[in-house]
Design a protein around this motif. Structure first.
Motif, PDB file in Angstrom:
ATOM      1  N   THR A 151       0.858  -1.184   0.000  1.00 19.14           N
ATOM      2  CA  THR A 151       0.000   0.000   0.000  1.00 19.14           C
ATOM      3  C   THR A 151       0.890   1.229   0.000  1.00 19.14           C
ATOM      4  O   THR A 151       2.024   1.197   0.509  1.00 19.14           O
ATOM      5  CB  THR A 151      -0.933   0.031   1.228  1.00 19.14           C
ATOM      6  N   PHE A 152       0.394   2.323  -0.573  1.00 18.88           N
ATOM      7  CA  PHE A 152       1.146   3.577  -0.525  1.00 18.88           C
ATOM      8  C   PHE A 152       1.001   4.264   0.833  1.00 18.88           C
ATOM      9  O   PHE A 152       1.753   5.178   1.147  1.00 18.88           O
ATOM     10  CB  PHE A 152       0.672   4.522  -1.637  1.00 18.88           C
ATOM     11  N   ASN A 153       0.036   3.833   1.621  1.00 20.61           N
ATOM     12  CA  ASN A 153      -0.151   4.431   2.944  1.00 20.61           C
ATOM     13  C   ASN A 153       0.899   3.941   3.936  1.00 20.61           C
ATOM     14  O   ASN A 153       1.281   2.769   3.922  1.00 20.61           O
ATOM     15  CB  ASN A 153      -1.539   4.101   3.492  1.00 20.61           C
ATOM     16  N   ILE A 154       1.351   4.838   4.781  1.00 18.56           N
ATOM     17  CA  ILE A 154       2.247   4.482   5.875  1.00 18.56           C
ATOM     18  C   ILE A 154       1.612   4.975   7.177  1.00 18.56           C
ATOM     19  O   ILE A 154       0.732   5.839   7.164  1.00 18.56           O
ATOM     20  CB  ILE A 154       3.665   5.053   5.696  1.00 18.56           C
ATOM     21  N   PHE A 155       2.062   4.432   8.306  1.00 22.84           N
ATOM     22  CA  PHE A 155       1.348   4.602   9.555  1.00 22.84           C
ATOM     23  C   PHE A 155       2.291   4.951  10.704  1.00 22.84           C
ATOM     24  O   PHE A 155       3.451   4.552  10.706  1.00 22.84           O
ATOM     25  CB  PHE A 155       0.588   3.314   9.880  1.00 22.84           C
ATOM     26  N   ILE A 156       1.748   5.671  11.688  1.00 25.66           N
ATOM     27  CA  ILE A 156       2.503   6.029  12.891  1.00 25.66           C
ATOM     28  C   ILE A 156       2.045   5.124  14.033  1.00 25.66           C
ATOM     29  O   ILE A 156       0.865   5.123  14.396  1.00 25.66           O
ATOM     30  CB  ILE A 156       2.266   7.497  13.298  1.00 25.66           C
ATOM     31  N   VAL A 157       2.970   4.350  14.581  1.00 24.81           N
ATOM     32  CA  VAL A 157       2.677   3.505  15.744  1.00 24.81           C
ATOM     33  C   VAL A 157       3.570   3.970  16.900  1.00 24.81           C
ATOM     34  O   VAL A 157       4.786   4.095  16.734  1.00 24.81           O
ATOM     35  CB  VAL A 157       2.920   2.015  15.450  1.00 24.81           C
ATOM     36  N   ASP A 158       2.963   4.237  18.050  1.00 25.56           N
ATOM     37  CA  ASP A 158       3.737   4.785  19.168  1.00 25.56           C
ATOM     38  C   ASP A 158       4.400   3.688  20.006  1.00 25.56           C
ATOM     39  O   ASP A 158       4.314   2.491  19.684  1.00 25.56           O
ATOM     40  CB  ASP A 158       2.875   5.719  20.028  1.00 25.56           C
ATOM     41  N   LYS A 159       5.028   4.086  21.089  1.00 26.27           N
ATOM     42  CA  LYS A 159       5.830   3.171  21.896  1.00 26.27           C
ATOM     43  C   LYS A 159       5.014   2.109  22.618  1.00 26.27           C
ATOM     44  O   LYS A 159       5.552   1.084  23.025  1.00 26.27           O
ATOM     45  CB  LYS A 159       6.641   3.959  22.930  1.00 26.27           C
ATOM     46  N   THR A 160       3.728   2.364  22.787  1.00 21.24           N
ATOM     47  CA  THR A 160       2.867   1.402  23.474  1.00 21.24           C
ATOM     48  C   THR A 160       1.914   0.701  22.510  1.00 21.24           C
ATOM     49  O   THR A 160       0.838   0.249  22.900  1.00 21.24           O
ATOM     50  CB  THR A 160       2.079   2.086  24.613  1.00 21.24           C
ATOM     51  N   LEU A 161       2.312   0.642  21.239  1.00 21.71           N
ATOM     52  CA  LEU A 161       1.590  -0.109  20.211  1.00 21.71           C
ATOM     53  C   LEU A 161       0.200   0.442  19.912  1.00 21.71           C
ATOM     54  O   LEU A 161      -0.761  -0.304  19.709  1.00 21.71           O
ATOM     55  CB  LEU A 161       1.489  -1.595  20.595  1.00 21.71           C
ATOM     56  N   ASN A 162       0.102   1.755  19.853  1.00 22.89           N
ATOM     57  CA  ASN A 162      -1.130   2.415  19.430  1.00 22.89           C
ATOM     58  C   ASN A 162      -0.921   3.084  18.079  1.00 22.89           C
ATOM     59  O   ASN A 162       0.091   3.750  17.869  1.00 22.89           O
ATOM     60  CB  ASN A 162      -1.562   3.478  20.443  1.00 22.89           C
ATOM     61  N   LEU A 163      -1.887   2.897  17.185  1.00 27.21           N
ATOM     62  CA  LEU A 163      -1.857   3.601  15.902  1.00 27.21           C
ATOM     63  C   LEU A 163      -2.326   5.031  16.129  1.00 27.21           C
ATOM     64  O   LEU A 163      -3.384   5.256  16.711  1.00 27.21           O
ATOM     65  CB  LEU A 163      -2.766   2.905  14.893  1.00 27.21           C
ATOM     66  N   ARG A 164      -1.537   6.004  15.671  1.00 30.95           N
ATOM     67  CA  ARG A 164      -1.879   7.414  15.844  1.00 30.95           C
ATOM     68  C   ARG A 164      -2.296   8.025  14.519  1.00 30.95           C
ATOM     69  O   ARG A 164      -1.869   7.592  13.446  1.00 30.95           O
ATOM     70  CB  ARG A 164      -0.682   8.175  16.395  1.00 30.95           C
ATOM     71  N   GLY A 165      -3.110   9.089  14.611  1.00 30.51           N
ATOM     72  CA  GLY A 165      -3.533   9.796  13.412  1.00 30.51           C
ATOM     73  C   GLY A 165      -4.427  10.956  13.775  1.00 30.51           C
ATOM     74  O   GLY A 165      -4.343  11.489  14.884  1.00 30.51           O
ATOM     75  N   ARG A 166      -5.291  11.357  12.857  1.00 35.09           N
ATOM     76  CA  ARG A 166      -6.184  12.490  13.081  1.00 35.09           C
ATOM     77  C   ARG A 166      -7.639  12.029  13.031  1.00 35.09           C
ATOM     78  O   ARG A 166      -8.030  11.290  12.131  1.00 35.09           O
ATOM     79  CB  ARG A 166      -5.951  13.566  12.018  1.00 35.09           C
ATOM     80  N   LYS A 167      -8.413  12.460  13.991  1.00 30.24           N
ATOM     81  CA  LYS A 167      -9.812  12.053  14.062  1.00 30.24           C
ATOM     82  C   LYS A 167     -10.766  13.086  13.481  1.00 30.24           C
ATOM     83  O   LYS A 167     -11.964  12.846  13.407  1.00 30.24           O
ATOM     84  CB  LYS A 167     -10.191  11.741  15.518  1.00 30.24           C
ATOM     85  N   GLY A 168     -10.239  14.254  13.107  1.00 29.51           N
ATOM     86  CA  GLY A 168     -11.086  15.250  12.463  1.00 29.51           C
ATOM     87  C   GLY A 168     -12.152  15.827  13.361  1.00 29.51           C
ATOM     88  O   GLY A 168     -13.262  16.110  12.918  1.00 29.51           O
TER      89      GLY A 168
END
Length: 222
Positions: A151-168
């Motif tokens: 996929t062309f999408n990439i993701f931010i995963v923090d130190k405690t295994l949570n996916l981060r992003g924007r909820k709008g």
């Protein structure tokens, strides 16, 4: 006197950090959690035989799929927009989860990256299609993987295994639209959105570390 100085510092610190954090483009002190408890990475093969983990790292996770050349431009975008900016942080890494058998193509890409600078933060993990699909499913994102496991999408995963992003949450704010991933093919998306969001996550941990050190210092003075 020392106690007064420490107390003054504790009072002033939140204001200073608020000003510092508010410099982020969408004025957020915290990047929302999109998915909790993402799976740990499958323990596949690496070029160095090292074990790569998400735990205790701020990680950019990507999936290049079987056709690495197809996403070569994305790789260079990630390197220039993210690795070049944040590679000095010891707790930052870029992990590409790859189908086993793509090692030779990845080696060629890796050699090209080395010409551009330090790539010690880049990690390539080679594993089975089943493991890739299982890990991707744990992200619980909107866009599915392509048939080639990429996929062309990439993701931010923090130190405690949570996916981060924007909820709008903020209406009529284009830069605050919902995001569970970032388009690595778009240099603008990485530059305008993702670099800012990674910065926020890094600052969160710096703030927590600074706060813990301040509290320990205050206890020693008392």
């Amino acid at each position: 006197m020392k106690k007064k100085i420490v107390l003054l510092g504790l009072l002033a610190l939140p204001l200073v950090l608020y000003i510092y954090f508010s410099m982020a483009k969408h004025n957020s002190l915290f990047l929302p959690v999109i998915t909790k408890n993402v799976n740990e990475l499958p323990q596949g093969k690496t070029f160095t035989d090292s074990v790569v983990k998400l735990k205790d790292k701020i990680t950019i996770v990507g999936f290049l799929g079987n056709d690495v050349i197809k996403r070569k431009e994305s790789i260079f975008n990630i390197d220039q927009k993210l690795n070049a900016k944040y590679r000095a942080f010891k707790d930052f890494q870029i992990v590409m989860l790859m189908p086993d058998g793509t090692q030779e193509d990845v080696k060629k890409v890796e050699q090209s990256l080395k010409v551009m600078g330090d790539i010690s933060n880049w990690k390539f993990v080679f594993t089975s299609p089943e493991e890739i699909n299982k890990f991707y499913a744990s992200l619980k994102v909107k866009e599915p993987l392509d048939k080639d496991l990429g996929t062309f999408n990439i993701f931010i995963v923090d130190k405690t295994l949570n996916l981060r992003g924007r909820k709008g949450e903020v209406k009529n704010r284009k830069d605050n639209a919902y995001k569970d991933g970032y388009n690595s093919f778009s240099a603008a998306d990485l530059h305008n959105d993702m670099t800012d969001d990674v910065k926020i996550v890094l600052r969160e941990y710096r703030l927590a570390l600074r706060r813990n050190n301040t509290e320990k210092g205050a206890k020693r003075e008392i």
